[in-house]
Design an enzyme around this catalytic site. Structure first.
Site, mmCIF file in Angstrom:
data_model
loop_
_atom_site.group_PDB
_atom_site.id
_atom_site.type_symbol
_atom_site.label_atom_id
_atom_site.label_comp_id
_atom_site.label_asym_id
_atom_site.label_seq_id
_atom_site.Cartn_x
_atom_site.Cartn_y
_atom_site.Cartn_z
ATOM 1 N N SER A 178 0.873 -1.329 -0.178
ATOM 2 C CA SER A 178 0.035 0.136 -0.011
ATOM 3 C C SER A 178 0.905 1.360 -0.119
ATOM 4 C CB SER A 178 -0.777 -0.140 1.290
ATOM 5 O OG SER A 178 -1.478 1.222 1.512
ATOM 6 N N TYR A 191 -1.985 -0.715 10.473
ATOM 7 C CA TYR A 191 -1.849 -1.006 9.123
ATOM 8 C C TYR A 191 -0.720 -0.429 8.493
ATOM 9 C CZ TYR A 191 -3.273 -1.376 4.203
ATOM 10 O OH TYR A 191 -3.079 -1.685 2.683
#
Length: 313
Positions: A178, A191
């Site tokens: 990501s 995350y």
């Protein structure tokens, strides 16, 4: 007879568009031919991106090893790939149960993956777990689970596959990461931390294995969204306009098909780093390095705004 000057620009645009279309078609055809016969492992083949990759690489003639935590979904994907396939042009995929949250099973999984064809040419690491919550509401157990799936799982599998690539002096690891491996935003602390960690691991690995002819690629994208339709709702006039604008672009999604095609191009061109994001997240990444105080102020102001905070949770 000379063309009127008013016609020159439109004709040039049409000509350029035609050349671009032909170029893309040629590159797409070449991309498929370059993956033929390669052993390609997809760690989460039943996800949206994994499914798209499976269809793309299967049509290209790759020898697929499809992994996932759900056997029924793997079998369903297998059927969708093989039902209308030409056996003379494609290979029937191999299926392997893989669950990064169960680290004790990893040794058996690694052996099973290697036993399928005796080697791996491309390892696509696209498994991921997301969480959106304030720091104080995320338990230590959840933190560890996220780290297992997003960091320890991919790195452990990579360490297991690497010894099979070094003697062959060939292979490619593709980390589908990501953009939060580069830029952390509020309410995604665990995350973002896992994505930063795995980014660092593969950046180090890239330098270590270059002498063996092994490629390490990272594809950093914004959130995966099958809809990717921006909201038509107008922000509240009380909301901070700058922070609302930044946050809305940071959370724009990338369609699985677009990401899968980028992964295919990354395999064939052996690109080491790809950022697949809208301009605003790209600018935010640069601001983090050049003007961090300004970016922190923007993100902090956004959290204080109740409407922005609701959008990001």
């Amino acid at each position: 007879m000379a063309l009127p000057s008013a016609m020159v620009l439109p004709l040039l645009i049409v000509f350029a568009a035609g050349i671009y279309y032909i170029y893309n078609e040629v590159m797409h055809y070449m991309a498929k031919s370059l993956v033929r016969n390669k052993v390609v492992v997809i760690t989460d083949a039943v996800s949206g991106v994994g499914n798209e990759c499976a269809h793309l690489f299967h049509k290209g003639g790759a020898r697929l090893i499809l992994c996932g935590a759900n056997w029924d979904k793997l079998e369903s994907l297998y059927d969708s790939l093989t039902n209308d396939a030409d056996p003379s042009e494609t290979f029937a995929p191999k299926l392997v149960i893989l669950d990064f949250s169960d680290m004790e099973s990893m040794e058996d999984v690694m052996a099973e993956v290697v036993d399928c064809y005796g080697c791996v040419d491309v390892l696509i690491l696209n498994s991921s777990m997301k969480v959106k919550a304030p720091v104080q509401s995320v338990s230590l157990e959840l933190d560890r689970n996220i780290m297992d799936i997003n960091y320890f799982g991919p790195t452990t599998l990579t360490k297991g596959i690497l010894p099979t690539m070094i003697p062959r002096r060939s292979g490619q690891f593709i980390l589908v990461n990501s953009i939060q491996g580069r830029l952390a935003i509020p309410f995604r602390s665990s995350y973002a931390a896992s994505k930063h960690a795995v980014q660092a691991f593969f950046d180090s690995l890239r330098a270590e294995v270059e002498e063996y002819g092994i490629t390490v690629s990272t594809v950093s994208h914004t959130f995966i969204d099958a809809n990717v339709t921006p909201s038509s709702e107008k922000p509240d006039s009380k909301a901070n306009s700058l922070t609302t604008f930044v946050a809305s672009h940071l959370t724009h999604g990338v369609h699985p098909t677009v990401l899968a095609n980028e992964i295919m191009r990354t395999v064939n061109r052996k690109r080491k780093e790809v950022v697949l994001a809208h301009p605003i997240p790209r600018v935010a990444v640069y601001l983090r390095a050049v003007l961090p105080s300004f970016l922190f102020a923007v993100l902090g102001a956004g959290v204080k705004d109740s409407i922005l905070a609701e959008q990001m949770q």
